[in-house]
Motif scaffolding. Structure first.
Motif, short mmCIF file in Angstrom:
data_model
loop_
_atom_site.label_atom_id
_atom_site.label_comp_id
_atom_site.label_asym_id
_atom_site.label_seq_id
_atom_site.Cartn_x
_atom_site.Cartn_y
_atom_site.Cartn_z
N ARG A 99 2.47 1.78 -3.37
CA ARG A 99 1.51 2.27 -4.36
C ARG A 99 1.25 3.76 -4.16
N THR B 286 0.84 -1.20 0.00
CA THR B 286 0.00 0.00 0.00
C THR B 286 0.87 1.25 0.00
N SER C 290 4.22 5.65 -5.45
CA SER C 290 4.26 5.64 -6.92
C SER C 290 3.32 6.69 -7.50
#
Length: 245
Positions: free
Chosen positions: A22, A19, A25
Motif C-alpha cells: 500500500r 502494508t 502504491s
C-alpha cells in the motif's frame, strides 16, 4: 529511482506485506517512484492446533516410561504451562495451601510474570514430588542412582515413543498446552480468561481455539428468525380478539 526485486530468506507476514504494498502504491500515485517493485507474495502459514481428548491423553501419560517425564506431562496438561516454565519451577514458586504457582518474568515467553492456578491433578503431582529435591520440583535420578539432577529439557524421543505405542502421530509435548487450552474453551472458559491463564500476550493468540466452543453463540441464534417466528405469530390470536373474548 530504481528498485530491484524484494526477496527474503523467510516468508514475512501477509499483513506486513500488504502494508508495504500500500505504501509503495501511494509512492507511485504521488510520483515518488516510477513503478511498483516486484514483491514476492507469501501465504501466511496455517496455525497448528493439535489436541487430543481426555481418554487419549490419559492413555498417553500412562504409556510414558520415565516417571519424571510422566509427571511433567501430567503437570503440563493440568496447568497449560510451557516445558521451560515447568522444568525451571522451584518450591519457592508454589503455594499449595492457596493452590497457586508463579511463573517469573524471566521464564515467561511474554516476559510477564503470572500466577498459575493449580487444580487437583497439579497438586497431586506436587505432593508426589515433595522431598525429592530441596529447591527444584522436577528432577531425575543421576546415573549413579543416588543423586538427583536438574532437567534441562523434555525427552522428546521418549515422548514420541509413548505416542507411537498408543498410535498417535504428529503429536509433540507442546501440544499438551494446546490440549489444555482446547479443554478450557470446550468447557466454556472465556477467551479473555484463557489468555490470562495461559500467559498469552495478545487475544489474537487464543482466537485459534475459538471454533472449539460454538455453544457460546447458541443462546443468540433465536434472536432473529423468519419462518418459525412467522408461524408462531399466526397461531396466536390477535390481541383485540383476545380482549373481546
Amino acid at each position: 529511482m530504481a528498485y530491484s526485486t524484494i526477496s527474503n530468506t523467510w516468508p514475512p507476514s501477509v499483513r506486513y506485506l500488504a502494508t508495504i504494498c500500500r505504501i509503495l502504491s501511494l509512492c507511485v500515485e504521488w510520483n515518488w517512484i516510477a513503478k511498483l517493485p516486484k514483491i514476492t507474495q507469501f501465504e501466511e502459514p496455517d496455525v497448528r492446533v493439535r489436541w487430543k481428548p481426555r481418554p487419549v491423553i490419559t492413555t498417553l501419560i500412562q504409556a510414558i516410561a520415565m516417571d519424571w517425564l510422566k509427571e511433567v506431562a501430567l503437570f503440563a496438561v493440568a496447568t497449560g504451562m510451557r516445558a521451560d516454565e515447568i522444568l525451571s519451577l522451584t518450591w519457592s514458586q508454589v503455594d499449595t495451601a492457596r493452590s497457586h504457582a508463579w511463573v517469573t518474568h524471566g521464564r515467561a515467553k511474554s516476559k510477564r510474570a503470572r500466577a498459575v492456578p493449580l487444580n487437583a491433578d497439579a497438586l497431586a503431582v506436587l505432593e508426589r514430588r515433595r522431598g525429592i529435591h530441596g529447591s527444584m520440583i522436577f528432577t531425575r535420578a543421576a546415573r549413579s542412582g543416588r543423586a538427583v539432577a536438574k532437567i534441562s529439557q523434555v525427552d522428546a524421543r521418549m515422548f514420541e515413543r509413548a505416542c507411537r505405542a498408543i498410535g498417535i502421530e504428529d503429536f509433540h509435548f507442546h501440544d499438551l498446552r494446546h490440549t489444555w487450552a482446547s479443554g478450557h474453551v470446550q468447557a466454556g472458559t472465556p477467551l479473555m480468561v484463557l489468555k490470562e491463564l495461559g500467559g498469552w500476550e495478545r487475544i489474537e493468540m487464543v482466537q485459534k481455539y475459538a471454533h472449539l466452543a460454538p455453544t457460546h453463540l447458541a443462546a443468540h441464534t433465536e434472536t432473529v428468525t423468519f419462518w418459525s417466528q412467522q408461524t408462531l405469530e399466526k397461531k396466536q390470536p390477535p390481541l383485540l380478539a383476545a380482549v373481546g373474548a
